[in-house]
Design a protein around this motif. Structure first.
Motif, PDB file in Angstrom:
ATOM      1  N   GLY A  98     -10.708  -0.627   4.042  1.00 49.62           N
ATOM      2  CA  GLY A  98      -9.542   0.063   3.515  1.00 49.62           C
ATOM      3  C   GLY A  98      -9.694   1.569   3.540  1.00 49.62           C
TER       4      GLY A  98
ATOM      5  N   THR B 250      -7.314   4.048   5.851  1.00 48.79           N
ATOM      6  CA  THR B 250      -6.473   5.054   5.199  1.00 48.79           C
ATOM      7  C   THR B 250      -6.862   6.465   5.637  1.00 48.79           C
ATOM      8  OG1 THR B 250      -7.907   4.966   3.238  1.00 48.79           O
ATOM      9  CG2 THR B 250      -5.902   3.654   3.184  1.00 48.79           C
TER      10      THR B 250
ATOM     11  N   SER C  39      -3.337   1.138  -1.697  1.00 40.75           N
ATOM     12  CA  SER C  39      -3.111   0.603  -0.349  1.00 40.75           C
ATOM     13  C   SER C  39      -1.632   0.332  -0.103  1.00 40.75           C
ATOM     14  CB  SER C  39      -3.937  -0.670  -0.134  1.00 40.75           C
ATOM     15  OG  SER C  39      -3.701  -1.617  -1.166  1.00 40.75           O
TER      16      SER C  39
ATOM     17  N   TYR D 119      -6.825   5.685  -1.685  1.00 44.52           N
ATOM     18  CA  TYR D 119      -7.591   4.437  -1.615  1.00 44.52           C
ATOM     19  C   TYR D 119      -9.087   4.716  -1.620  1.00 44.52           C
ATOM     20  CZ  TYR D 119      -8.901  -0.325  -0.306  1.00 44.52           C
ATOM     21  OH  TYR D 119      -9.454  -1.594  -0.293  1.00 44.52           O
TER      22      TYR D 119
ATOM     23  N   ILE E 101      -2.708  -0.373   7.295  1.00 43.08           N
ATOM     24  CA  ILE E 101      -3.010  -0.222   5.868  1.00 43.08           C
ATOM     25  C   ILE E 101      -2.478  -1.418   5.076  1.00 43.08           C
ATOM     26  CG2 ILE E 101      -2.736   1.244   3.835  1.00 43.08           C
ATOM     27  CD1 ILE E 101      -2.434   3.615   5.679  1.00 43.08           C
TER      28      ILE E 101
ATOM     29  N   ALA F  30      -5.076  -3.914   4.934  1.00 38.06           N
ATOM     30  CA  ALA F  30      -6.041  -3.584   3.879  1.00 38.06           C
ATOM     31  C   ALA F  30      -5.505  -3.978   2.508  1.00 38.06           C
ATOM     32  CB  ALA F  30      -6.365  -2.091   3.916  1.00 38.06           C
ATOM     33  N   PHE F  31      -4.191  -3.782   2.298  1.00 33.97           N
ATOM     34  CA  PHE F  31      -3.567  -4.175   1.035  1.00 33.97           C
ATOM     35  C   PHE F  31      -3.680  -5.682   0.824  1.00 33.97           C
ATOM     36  CE2 PHE F  31       0.448  -6.034  -0.567  1.00 33.97           C
ATOM     37  CZ  PHE F  31       0.334  -5.687  -1.905  1.00 33.97           C
TER      38      PHE F  31
ATOM     39  N   THR G  29      -7.200  -6.680   0.047  1.00 35.96           N
ATOM     40  CA  THR G  29      -7.553  -6.260  -1.310  1.00 35.96           C
ATOM     41  C   THR G  29      -7.006  -7.239  -2.340  1.00 35.96           C
ATOM     42  OG1 THR G  29      -7.575  -3.932  -0.636  1.00 35.96           O
ATOM     43  CG2 THR G  29      -7.345  -4.396  -2.991  1.00 35.96           C
TER      44      THR G  29
END
Length: 423
Positions: free
Chosen positions: A38, A42, A107, A139, A198, A201-202, A205
Motif C-alpha cells: 500500500g 500510494t 487507501s 497511507y 490504490i 491496496a484498499f 487492507t
C-alpha cells in the motif's frame, strides 16, 4: 539490547507507570507485506505526475510559461503540505479508535482522489484534488504507525526498515511510471490506473490486515491522558523530532542545485541524465540499507545506529563538495543513501520505545509532520545557500547540520535512561 546508562549518568525513567505492551500480533508479517504494498503504490501515485504535470496543466488551459511553472510547483507540493498538517490528527485518531481504520480511510481516500484527478477540467480543480489527497490520504504515514505498534518490539527496527524501503522505492519508481504510461495510454487514463491500483491496496487492507485487541489497561490509559502530556520524559522525543527535520532537510537540500552542480563539474556531460542518476543513487542506497540497518538497530540499539548514521552521512557529504566528475558524485550519493537509509525507521523505533503505548500514534504523527518540515525547508535552504554562497557550500553546510545532529543525539542519550530493545 540497547546500552544501559552508567551509574554516573543521570537517570530519568522513561515511563514511571508503563502501560503493558500489546501482545505480539500473530499476523504482523502479513500486515507488514500489505502495508509495504500500500505504501509503495500510494507513493508511486503521489509522484508519478512529476514528468507530465506541466503538460497536464497546459491541457487544463494554462498557457503562460511562468504560470505553468508556478501551478506545477503548487500542485505537486499541495499533497505533501496537506499531509504534513493532518498527520498528528490521524495519529491521535489512530490512538483513540484504532490504527487499522486509518489505513482503510487513507487507501480509500487516495483511490478516490487520484481517480478524480483524471477528470479535472481546470487547474484549480487539480490543486484542490491534490490537497484532498493529502488531507484524506497519508497511507504511508498510517502504515508507519501501524507497523510500529503491531510489530514485536524486538523486530520493530527491521520491520520499519522494510516499510521505509517500500516508501522510498515508491518515490523512485513513481516518476519512471509517469514518464512511460502517459505516452502509451494518456494522462487521464494514467490517473485512473493509479486510482485502481490504490483500490487494490484498499481491498487488501480491509480483507487481510488485522490489529491486535487492546487490553483493558490500555483502554483506561487512553481515556485518562493522551498526546504530549502523556509522555513522561520528553527529551528523547524532542531529539527524534529534531532528527527527523534534519534528515529530510539533508536529503532535500541538494535537490535544487544538483543539475547546476553537475553542469559545473562535468560541462560536456548529459546534465539531466547524470543528475537523475545521482538522485536515484541516494534513493537506491536507502532502499538497500534500510532493512539491514533496522535489523542491526534491533540488536545493538536504535539510538546508537542513529548517531552512527548521522556521523557517517556528515562525513560522506564533505568529499561531495570537491568532486571533479559525475561518477564520483553518483558513488558518494549511493554511499550516503546507504548511511541515511536506517535513520527514519530508527527514529520511529525510538519513539515507540519511549512513549506509552496509547499515545504512540499521536507522537509518531508529530514526527511525520516534522519530517514534512524538512521536505519544505531542505530545498529552500539549499537553493538559498547555493545562490548566495556557492554550490559546493551546500554540501559542507549540510554536513555541518548532520554533524550537529549527531552530537545533539549523543548528548541527549547520555542524560536519559535507555529503554531495552528486547522486552
Amino acid at each position: 539490547m540497547d546500552e544501559v546508562t552508567t551509574p554516573e549518568t543521570p537517570v530519568v525513567a522513561a515511563t514511571p507507570n508503563p502501560q503493558p505492551n500489546p501482545p505480539d500480533e500473530p499476523h504482523w508479517r502479513r500486515n507488514l507485506a500489505i502495508c509495504f504494498f500500500g505504501s509503495f503504490t500510494t507513493l508511486v501515485s503521489m509522484t508519478l505526475l512529476v514528468p507530465f504535470l506541466p503538460v497536464y496543466i497546459q491541457e487544463l488551459g494554462v498557457t503562460d510559461h511562468a504560470a505553468i511553472t508556478l501551478w506545477s510547483a503548487v500542485a505537486f507540493g499541495a499533497t505533501f503540505f496537506a499531509a504534513g498538517l493532518v498527520s498528528p490528527l490521524w495519529g491521535w485518531l489512530a490512538d483513540r479508535y484504532g490504527r487499522r481504520p486509518m489505513l482503510i480511510r487513507a487507501s480509500l481516500g487516495m483511490a478516490i482522489a487520484m481517480s478524480l484527478m483524471g477528470m479535472a477540467h481546470a487547474v484549480w480543480q487539480l490543486v484542490a484534488l491534490r490537497l484532498l489527497a493529502g488531507f484524506l490520504g497519508g497511507y504511508s504515514s498510517s502504515a508507519t504507525v501501524f507497523v510500529a505498534t503491531q510489530t514485536p518490539k524486538a523486530r520493530a527496527g527491521w520491520a520499519l526498515g522494510v516499510l521505509s524501503s517500500g516508501i522510498t522505492a515508491g518515490g523512485l519508481v513513481g516518476p519512471l511510471v509517469g514518464g512511460v504510461l502517459p505516452p502509451l495510454i494518456g494522462i487521464r487514463e494514467t490517473f485512473f490506473i493509479s486510482g485502481a491500483t490504490i483500490m487494490v491496496a484498499f481491498l487488501l487492507t480491509v480483507a487481510l490486515i488485522r490489529e491486535a485487541p487492546r487490553s483493558a489497561a490500555q483502554r483506561r490509559a487512553r481515556k485518562e491522558s493522551g498526546g504530549w502530556r502523556a509522555v513522561p520524559d520528553k527529551r528523547p522525543i524532542i531529539a527524534m523530532l529534531v532528527s527527523g527535520v534534519l534528515v529530510t532537510t539533508a536529503n532535500m537540500s541538494i535537490e535544487p542545485i544538483i543539475t547546476l552542480y553537475v553542469g559545473q563539474i562535468s560541462p560536456g556531460a548529459n546534465v539531466t541524465f547524470v543528475a537523475g542518476l545521482i538522485m536515484s543513487a541516494a534513493a537506491l542506497g536507502a532502499i538497500l540499507s534500510a532493512p539491514r540497518l533496522g535489523k542491526l538497530a534491533d540488536r545493538i540499539g536504535h539510538w546508537g545506529v542513529i548517531i552512527g548514521c548521522l556521523s557517517a552521512a556528515a562525513l560522506l557529504l564533505v568529499p561531495q563538495a570537491f568532486v571533479t566528475a559525475g561518477w564520483q558524485l553518483i558513488l558518494l550519493r549511493l554511499l550516503q543513501g546507504m548511511a541515511m537509509g536506517g535513520l527514519l525507521p530508527c527514529i520511529s523505533a525510538v519513539i515507540r520505545h519511549n512513549v506509552p503505548e496509547h499515545v504512540v500514534g499521536t507522537i509518531l504523527g508529530y514526527s511525520i509532520s516534522a519530517q514534512f518540515v524538512g521536505l519544505v525547508a531542505g530545498p529552500s535552504l539549499g537553493g538559498l545557500v547555493g545562490a548566495h554562497i556557492g554550490l559546493r557550500t551546500v554540501f559542507l553546510a549540510t554536513a555541518a547540520v548532520l554533524a550537529l545532529g549527531a552530537i545533539y543525539n549523543h548528548l541527549t542519550r547520555r542524560t536519559v535512561r535507555i529503554v531495552p530493545t528486547l522486552q
